[in-house]
Design a protein around this motif. Sequence first.
Motif, mmCIF file in Angstrom:
data_model
loop_
_atom_site.group_PDB
_atom_site.id
_atom_site.type_symbol
_atom_site.label_atom_id
_atom_site.label_comp_id
_atom_site.label_asym_id
_atom_site.label_seq_id
_atom_site.Cartn_x
_atom_site.Cartn_y
_atom_site.Cartn_z
ATOM 1 N N GLU A 171 -33.138 -53.724 79.128
ATOM 2 C CA GLU A 171 -33.363 -52.670 78.143
ATOM 3 C C GLU A 171 -34.840 -52.349 77.928
ATOM 4 O OE1 GLU A 171 -31.885 -51.673 73.646
ATOM 5 O OE2 GLU A 171 -30.765 -53.118 74.826
ATOM 6 N N ALA A 172 -35.671 -53.376 77.898
ATOM 7 C CA ALA A 172 -37.082 -53.145 77.577
ATOM 8 C C ALA A 172 -37.931 -52.867 78.812
ATOM 9 C CB ALA A 172 -37.648 -54.333 76.811
ATOM 10 N N PHE A 173 -37.795 -53.701 79.830
ATOM 11 C CA PHE A 173 -38.697 -53.590 80.982
ATOM 12 C C PHE A 173 -38.178 -52.613 82.042
ATOM 13 C CE2 PHE A 173 -39.961 -57.472 78.946
ATOM 14 C CZ PHE A 173 -41.336 -57.447 79.057
ATOM 15 N N LYS A 174 -36.910 -52.705 82.410
ATOM 16 C CA LYS A 174 -36.362 -51.781 83.401
ATOM 17 C C LYS A 174 -35.984 -50.457 82.754
ATOM 18 C CE LYS A 174 -34.592 -55.335 86.490
ATOM 19 N NZ LYS A 174 -33.404 -55.943 87.088
ATOM 20 N N ALA A 186 -48.336 -63.508 74.845
ATOM 21 C CA ALA A 186 -49.160 -62.304 74.989
ATOM 22 C C ALA A 186 -48.323 -61.051 74.742
ATOM 23 C CB ALA A 186 -49.790 -62.261 76.378
ATOM 24 N N LEU A 187 -47.074 -61.069 75.190
ATOM 25 C CA LEU A 187 -46.177 -59.939 74.952
ATOM 26 C C LEU A 187 -45.889 -59.770 73.461
ATOM 27 C CD1 LEU A 187 -43.666 -60.436 77.900
ATOM 28 C CD2 LEU A 187 -45.084 -58.411 77.513
ATOM 29 N N VAL A 188 -45.626 -60.886 72.783
ATOM 30 C CA VAL A 188 -45.340 -60.838 71.349
ATOM 31 C C VAL A 188 -46.546 -60.312 70.583
ATOM 32 C CG1 VAL A 188 -44.853 -62.257 69.310
ATOM 33 C CG2 VAL A 188 -43.580 -62.648 71.422
ATOM 34 N N LYS A 189 -47.717 -60.785 70.957
ATOM 35 C CA LYS A 189 -48.956 -60.330 70.303
ATOM 36 C C LYS A 189 -49.143 -58.824 70.502
ATOM 37 C CE LYS A 189 -53.880 -61.373 70.064
ATOM 38 N NZ LYS A 189 -54.973 -62.190 70.593
ATOM 39 N N ALA A 190 -48.879 -58.343 71.696
ATOM 40 C CA ALA A 190 -49.004 -56.913 71.984
ATOM 41 C C ALA A 190 -47.951 -56.111 71.219
ATOM 42 C CB ALA A 190 -48.875 -56.664 73.483
ATOM 43 N N ASP A 250 -54.750 -49.544 67.612
ATOM 44 C CA ASP A 250 -55.132 -48.593 68.665
ATOM 45 C C ASP A 250 -55.115 -49.220 70.061
ATOM 46 O OD1 ASP A 250 -55.467 -46.589 66.790
ATOM 47 O OD2 ASP A 250 -57.626 -46.959 66.578
ATOM 48 N N ASP A 251 -55.310 -50.518 70.145
ATOM 49 C CA ASP A 251 -55.337 -51.213 71.436
ATOM 50 C C ASP A 251 -53.956 -51.654 71.906
ATOM 51 O OD1 ASP A 251 -58.101 -50.966 71.429
ATOM 52 O OD2 ASP A 251 -58.398 -52.915 70.453
ATOM 53 N N ALA A 252 -52.929 -51.356 71.142
ATOM 54 C CA ALA A 252 -51.587 -51.849 71.449
ATOM 55 C C ALA A 252 -51.092 -51.405 72.821
ATOM 56 C CB ALA A 252 -50.602 -51.419 70.371
ATOM 57 N N ALA A 253 -51.320 -50.155 73.178
ATOM 58 C CA ALA A 253 -50.836 -49.652 74.467
ATOM 59 C C ALA A 253 -51.469 -50.423 75.620
ATOM 60 C CB ALA A 253 -51.136 -48.165 74.599
ATOM 61 N N ALA A 254 -52.767 -50.615 75.552
ATOM 62 C CA ALA A 254 -53.452 -51.367 76.613
ATOM 63 C C ALA A 254 -52.986 -52.817 76.641
ATOM 64 C CB ALA A 254 -54.965 -51.299 76.406
ATOM 65 N N MET A 255 -52.779 -53.387 75.464
ATOM 66 C CA MET A 255 -52.307 -54.779 75.390
ATOM 67 C C MET A 255 -50.915 -54.905 76.007
ATOM 68 S SD MET A 255 -53.557 -55.742 71.523
ATOM 69 C CE MET A 255 -52.860 -57.397 71.499
ATOM 70 N N LEU A 256 -50.038 -53.950 75.708
ATOM 71 C CA LEU A 256 -48.681 -53.982 76.263
ATOM 72 C C LEU A 256 -48.699 -53.833 77.777
ATOM 73 C CD1 LEU A 256 -46.642 -51.911 73.666
ATOM 74 C CD2 LEU A 256 -46.183 -54.263 74.368
ATOM 75 N N LYS A 257 -49.515 -52.929 78.275
ATOM 76 C CA LYS A 257 -49.583 -52.720 79.727
ATOM 77 C C LYS A 257 -50.098 -53.968 80.436
ATOM 78 C CE LYS A 257 -50.002 -47.740 79.444
ATOM 79 N NZ LYS A 257 -50.854 -46.572 79.529
ATOM 80 N N LYS A 258 -51.098 -54.611 79.856
ATOM 81 C CA LYS A 258 -51.652 -55.821 80.465
ATOM 82 C C LYS A 258 -50.669 -56.989 80.389
ATOM 83 C CE LYS A 258 -55.554 -58.968 80.349
ATOM 84 N NZ LYS A 258 -56.790 -59.353 79.692
ATOM 85 N N ALA A 259 -50.039 -57.161 79.233
ATOM 86 C CA ALA A 259 -49.138 -58.302 79.029
ATOM 87 C C ALA A 259 -47.819 -58.158 79.792
ATOM 88 C CB ALA A 259 -48.849 -58.487 77.543
ATOM 89 N N ASN A 303 -47.223 -57.406 82.840
ATOM 90 C CA ASN A 303 -47.416 -57.517 84.279
ATOM 91 C C ASN A 303 -46.226 -58.285 84.873
ATOM 92 O OD1 ASN A 303 -48.131 -58.265 86.875
ATOM 93 N ND2 ASN A 303 -50.225 -58.832 86.333
ATOM 94 N N CYS A 304 -45.332 -57.576 85.510
ATOM 95 C CA CYS A 304 -44.089 -58.179 86.020
ATOM 96 C C CYS A 304 -44.357 -59.327 86.988
ATOM 97 C CB CYS A 304 -43.233 -57.114 86.701
ATOM 98 S SG CYS A 304 -42.680 -55.804 85.601
#
Length: 126
Positions: A42-45, A91-95, A104-113, A115-116
């Motif tokens: 649901e979340a990643f795919k 790291a995912l939970v923090k993001a 404001d940094d949430a999007a970048a944090m989510l993209k970095k965290a 990483n499949c």
Amino acid sequence: MRAKIFGGLVCLAAAACLGLPAIAADDDGDKPKFKTKEVMKEAFKGPLLKKVAGGDASAEDVKKLHAMLVALSKNEPPRGEEESWKELTGALVKAGKAAVDGNDDAAAMLKKASNCKACHSKHKPS
């Protein structure tokens, strides 16, 4: 003097007892609400993570993603070391929390965290 101290302690104990249900409601214990497969599907795919990271998600979607990431962190790693699992999912939970808070940094944090390969190379079952 003793009556004042006793009265203060009674009030303190009453306040603590009244606050316990609220604390218990925040933390559902160690049992995760979502299984790892559900979060992956649901979340990643699915579109949820992309919507939140892209800023196109509703507040409800952001909260759901965060709940799913918290559940993922509480799940057992399918394989690999638990320390690595806790670090990566932490790291995912923090993001996710940053997204809930409107950081404001949430999007970048989510993209970095999210990483499949970083997670799958260590924890995805064969």
